[in-house]
Design a protein around this motif. Structure first.
Motif, short mmCIF file in Angstrom:
data_model
loop_
_atom_site.label_atom_id
_atom_site.label_comp_id
_atom_site.label_asym_id
_atom_site.label_seq_id
_atom_site.Cartn_x
_atom_site.Cartn_y
_atom_site.Cartn_z
N PHE A 122 -8.17 28.69 24.34
CA PHE A 122 -7.67 27.52 25.05
C PHE A 122 -7.49 27.77 26.55
O PHE A 122 -7.52 26.84 27.35
CB PHE A 122 -6.32 27.05 24.47
N GLU A 123 -7.32 29.02 26.92
CA GLU A 123 -7.17 29.37 28.34
C GLU A 123 -8.42 29.01 29.14
O GLU A 123 -8.35 28.78 30.35
CB GLU A 123 -6.86 30.87 28.47
N THR A 124 -9.57 28.96 28.45
CA THR A 124 -10.83 28.64 29.13
C THR A 124 -11.07 27.14 29.22
O THR A 124 -12.03 26.71 29.87
CB THR A 124 -12.03 29.29 28.39
N TRP A 125 -10.24 26.34 28.57
CA TRP A 125 -10.42 24.89 28.57
C TRP A 125 -9.66 24.25 29.73
O TRP A 125 -8.49 24.57 29.95
CB TRP A 125 -9.89 24.28 27.28
N ALA A 129 -10.06 18.00 30.93
CA ALA A 129 -11.20 17.79 30.03
C ALA A 129 -10.72 17.60 28.60
O ALA A 129 -11.26 16.77 27.85
CB ALA A 129 -12.17 18.97 30.11
N VAL A 130 -9.70 18.36 28.22
CA VAL A 130 -9.12 18.22 26.89
C VAL A 130 -8.53 16.83 26.71
O VAL A 130 -8.81 16.13 25.72
CB VAL A 130 -8.04 19.29 26.64
N ASP A 142 -17.87 21.71 28.30
CA ASP A 142 -17.60 22.85 27.41
C ASP A 142 -17.80 22.40 25.97
O ASP A 142 -16.98 21.64 25.43
CB ASP A 142 -16.17 23.36 27.63
N PRO A 143 -18.87 22.85 25.31
CA PRO A 143 -19.12 22.38 23.94
C PRO A 143 -18.05 22.79 22.95
O PRO A 143 -17.87 22.13 21.92
CB PRO A 143 -20.47 23.03 23.60
N ALA A 170 -2.18 28.03 25.10
CA ALA A 170 -3.17 28.55 26.05
C ALA A 170 -2.71 29.84 26.73
O ALA A 170 -1.61 29.92 27.26
CB ALA A 170 -3.48 27.50 27.11
N GLY A 171 -3.58 30.84 26.67
CA GLY A 171 -3.31 32.11 27.35
C GLY A 171 -2.36 33.03 26.62
O GLY A 171 -1.95 34.06 27.17
N SER A 172 -1.99 32.70 25.38
CA SER A 172 -0.99 33.51 24.68
C SER A 172 -1.55 34.86 24.25
O SER A 172 -2.74 35.03 24.05
CB SER A 172 -0.45 32.74 23.47
#
Length: 233
Positions: A122-125, A129-130, A142-143, A170-172
């Motif tokens: 999730f850190e890359t999302w 966009a989400v 992001d597919p 995210a990032g955990s």
């Protein structure tokens, strides 16, 4: 916060922690885990993490910080009167289980972490966009956003809870206290747990790679179940 859980009686219960946009039943009953552990004589506890299944679904990201999700697991064990359990977790659930081990290390005997690596997906999302995809279906560059969230939305998940959960997790970290033995498991064709073999090696932990398995069908592997039972014996 209402957290739903199910219990299968047996010796030395194993707590099973599902991944993002799933439930205890889908992840662990549907893939044969509960039956395999039951056949081995072990008790089983499956939970629906907050935001999922039959549990409450808050809409604030702060409610999905791994420490909060882990605290829910502590409450479940307290309710059941269990001082210590073995844990098997998958995907996002592995991060929740790691947070549980950091929050209450005395409650975890051994830990099996599948489908997760040092880099948190999730850190890359991008948060915008989400939200755009969840709100109106706007296609993301992001597919993985569409693949993961699309399936969840199709299955009828609470959209606001999905967005909040992504933001909170995210990032955990996947860090686990050094004194707790860990078995890491990953599919050989799964890119999500990239780097986990090196993580296991650096920690001096056991690692199992399942050849040809992707993020979904790693869970159905009999080899995964057998390895987990051996490790938790």
């Amino acid at each position: 916060m209402r957290i739903a859980y199910d219990v299968v009686p047996g010796d030395r219960p194993i707590l099973l922690v599902h991944g993002f946009a799933s439930t205890g039943h889908v992840t662990w009953v549907g893939t044969g885990w509960v039956r395999a552990l039951q056949d081995a004589g072990r008790g089983v506890i499956t939970v629906d993490l907050r935001g999922h299944g039959r549990s409450d679904k808050p809409h604030r990201s702060i409610d999905y910080l791994p420490r909060q999700l882990a605290a829910d697991l502590v409450v479940v064990l307290d309710t059941l009167g269990l001082e210590q359990v073995d844990v098997v977790a998958y995907s996002m659930g592995s991060r929740v289980a790691a947070a549980f081990a950091r929050l209450a290390p005395e409650r975890v005997r051994r830990l099996v972490l599948g489908g997760a690596g040092p880099d948190e997906l999730f850190e890359t999302w991008h948060p915008d966009a989400v939200r755009r995809f969840v709100t109106d279906g706007t296609v993301s560059a992001d597919p993985s956003i569409m693949a993961v969230l699309g399936a969840a939305i199709t299955a009828g998940a609470d959209r606001e809870a999905l967005v909040a959960c992504v933001g909170g997790v995210a990032g955990s970290s996947l860090d686990v206290p050094a004194e707790i033995p860990v078995l890491y498991v990953a599919g050989g064709a799964d890119s999500i747990p990239a780097g986990v073999a090196d993580l296991a090696r650096a920690r001096g932990s056991e690692y199992l790679e399942l050849a040809g398995r992707d993020h979904v069908n790693t869970l159905t592997s009999r080899e995964f179940k057998r390895a987990a039972l051996r490790f938790l014996a």
